[in-house]
Design a protein around this motif. Sequence first.
Motif: not given
Lengths: 438, 450
Positions: B331-339, B430-433, B436-440, B442-450
């Motif tokens: 649940e803190v992924t977005g903030e943690a990546v930004e930090i 991915a549904g959670t992450i 949460a990355l929105e605005g945190r 830059t650049g494209p975000v792509v999702t791939v399967d496991l």
Amino acid sequence: MPLDYPIHRRTLPNGLRVVVSPDHTVPNVTVNLWVGVGSRHETLGRTGFAHLFEHLMFQGSRNVRSGEHFEALMAEGGRLNATTWFDRTNYFETVPTGAVELALWLEADRHGHLLDAVTQENLDNQRDVVKEEKRQRYDNQPYGSALIDVYAAVFPEGHPYHHPTIGSMEDLDAASLADVHAFFRRYYAPDNTVLTLCGDITPDAGFELVERHFGGLQASAGQPRRHHAQLEPITEPVRVDRHEVVPNDRLHIAFRLPVDETDEFLAAAVALDCIGGLGTSRLVKRLVRREQTALGAHATAWGLVDGASLGFVVLDVAPGTDAAVVEAAFAEELDAFLAGGPTEVELEASLAQSERSWLSALASQEERADLISHHLLLHDDPEVVNTHLDRLRGVTAEQVVAAAHRWLRPQSRAVVAYLALDEAADEGSEDAGSEAVA
Amino acid sequence: MSVVRPPVAPPRPWTYPSAAQHLMENGVRVLAHDLPGQYVLSLRVVVPTALSAEPPGKEGIAAMTARLLDEGSSAHDAEAFAELMERHGMVLGAGVSDGGLLVDVDVPKRHLETAAGLVREAVADAIFPETEVRRILRNRLAEIEQERASASHRAAKELARTLWAPGERAALPTGGTRETVGALTRDDLVEFHATSVGPQGATVVVAGDLTGVPVAEVLERTLGTWSAPRHRPVPPPAAPVPAPDAARVVVVDRPGSVQTEISVGRPGPDRSTPHGWAPHPVISFVLGGSPSARIDAVLREEKGYTYGIRSAFRPRVAGGSFVTAGSVRSEVTGEAVEILLTILDGAARAGFTDDELRSGVDYVAKTAPGRYATADAVADETAALALERLPLDFTTRTLRALPELTRNDLDAAYRRVVTGEWTVVLVGDAGTIVPALEGRVTGPVVTVDL
């Protein structure tokens, strides 16, 4: 080749047992403390507390600010950490010779005066860190909770080894500052602690430094409770099935064993080596090499002191093979071993591998210090580092057979099976994570 | 406590253990470290190869060749070989890196000759029995599935695939993929072994208590008889080329994960960098080498989001990477990546401090005697020097360069690597992450399967 690592031993008036083991080959000294408290001392509703407490030991003490223990030692070339296990908690650093007194000062400050600095904020922060440790090492790993299931299956409720050192999220949440104070007062005291100095230091200098920094601490540990009586083997097989998203089935087959440092424990460990621990064990030869129904077979014996040890075999089932087939083959091999005993080659291989791994452990100052502290705290015999191999060489085939007959019978096993959910998907996935004890 | 904080005496000067050198008749170089008191000897055999020279479509063949070296020789079948090793207290591992094959043996001193003889059998005389080949390949396929299930392994694989250009060997797992391993045959392995594994250019390292051990004679009788007439040495590998679109965020969907495994990378140098290697381990320590390092000071000790995140330069034989990796609760992924990215980029903008320089240099320099205290550790380092074609005084020279480092040296080394563009891999739900990355980031975000 008889080993002769020097062991100089002294006990301070406050009860602190100290060993100095000089080795001047490297200009480093390892400082290693074992405190006689582990998860086996935890009470119902407070599992995981000994380990959480260990984290707080790095968050400051009377004269040391939070984080300074790590920073001060690392900046002097120290490598350090701490670990918590069923039977004990250890704290250790290896430092350049010139920094050994700083290390002892830092250790004495936290082992004597932690409570001056413990705060709710530090407790809350480290509780979060420990929860992430649990998620990283257990909850987010395939098969990550298997050993937790093994402990619960092998040891009865209320037994010291029934629950894991990492504890539960609920119990971690429940831990309070009052618990921290009570725990420190109960267990952290020189008369419940041992200290080993191993490396570039003389006995005189070592004892003098330890006396200077630890001599002022007060003996205060309560009387240790007596160890639980030896648990008898399980009489009916115990079974726990977990249907989970794992890449392949895996069986964990566990047994109660005699307590550590007994002849019978050593013999049982050799038996487990022959059955599944060696690279040429019976299970590897049959299941991994010949029938190729398992990807790997491993066996381990963990020596513990409080009424039982734990032995277990892990069988990674090859994709496409029924786990029941592998378990049946395991039982056959076990029966064959009980009937025929170990071969000479098996005994020779087990001894040769144990010798190398023991000598490899002793080759490092850090591990040597840890083995000395271990046997000083739990068995009051630090000379084990020098005598262990001789003792292993004395284990006979008859002892191995006898130990196997008592402790490793098929009906004495607890099986924790992690079964890949994909295969069960057609039967309904509502079984996910469910437990069935039969 | 009445005892005042004690002062620290400076450490004595220390140099990396020197090696006695010997050239055997078959051209193999021997490097022997006599380390008194180290009763388990460590033996390493380094064969220069290049992973990039694996036949296309058969990637993983080098690693599978290494795994099969001790699975049967012309003198001993796989079980007999294993039994001989075990009865002599020997343990053997073999693997490959981008620039070589490494055989790794530990054995009690008295069994050195037996061990060296078995190693000769393995490297010179492996016969790749069909049943063992099938078993090892099948186990690798199962291992690929196990790696897929492990968040940290899955992240490492995706990071390599995203960081390096398509077609680069470095973009694929060292052990190969389901397709490439599935394509291997016994004939492929026999041919690869015959042409890629030989004594030309090889180095044998022995470390431990060599008192009374006639190392040169023992090795001449064993590994000195190694020949491989069809061996064709290949040129050393080149540094991999980064992908043109490496600067992006890839989310690997692992539904239900309670943590997100974060892996952030950039191409980096190898240890032969003309700018000098010394600043790199210092930077790793300062940013992500301890609970007090920049990253964990915030994400662990202040926020409690992680058990620990580590930063490290990862040199290959040619080229390398700078990778920061660890896990945080979902649940803190977005903030943690930004930090995390703010800390990593902030160090490039503002540079490092005097305190960081001093503590990092002291840590790396003063831990060296302890880090190289055992036969195992010395053998590993000397084998790495051989593999990386570095001079034997490299380790000591790098240690000597540490006290001379300035903040400018750290800043320059870091800025050569960190440009503000990152490859970010997140393995988790991915549904959670993703939201949460929105605005945190830059650049494209792509999702791939496991």
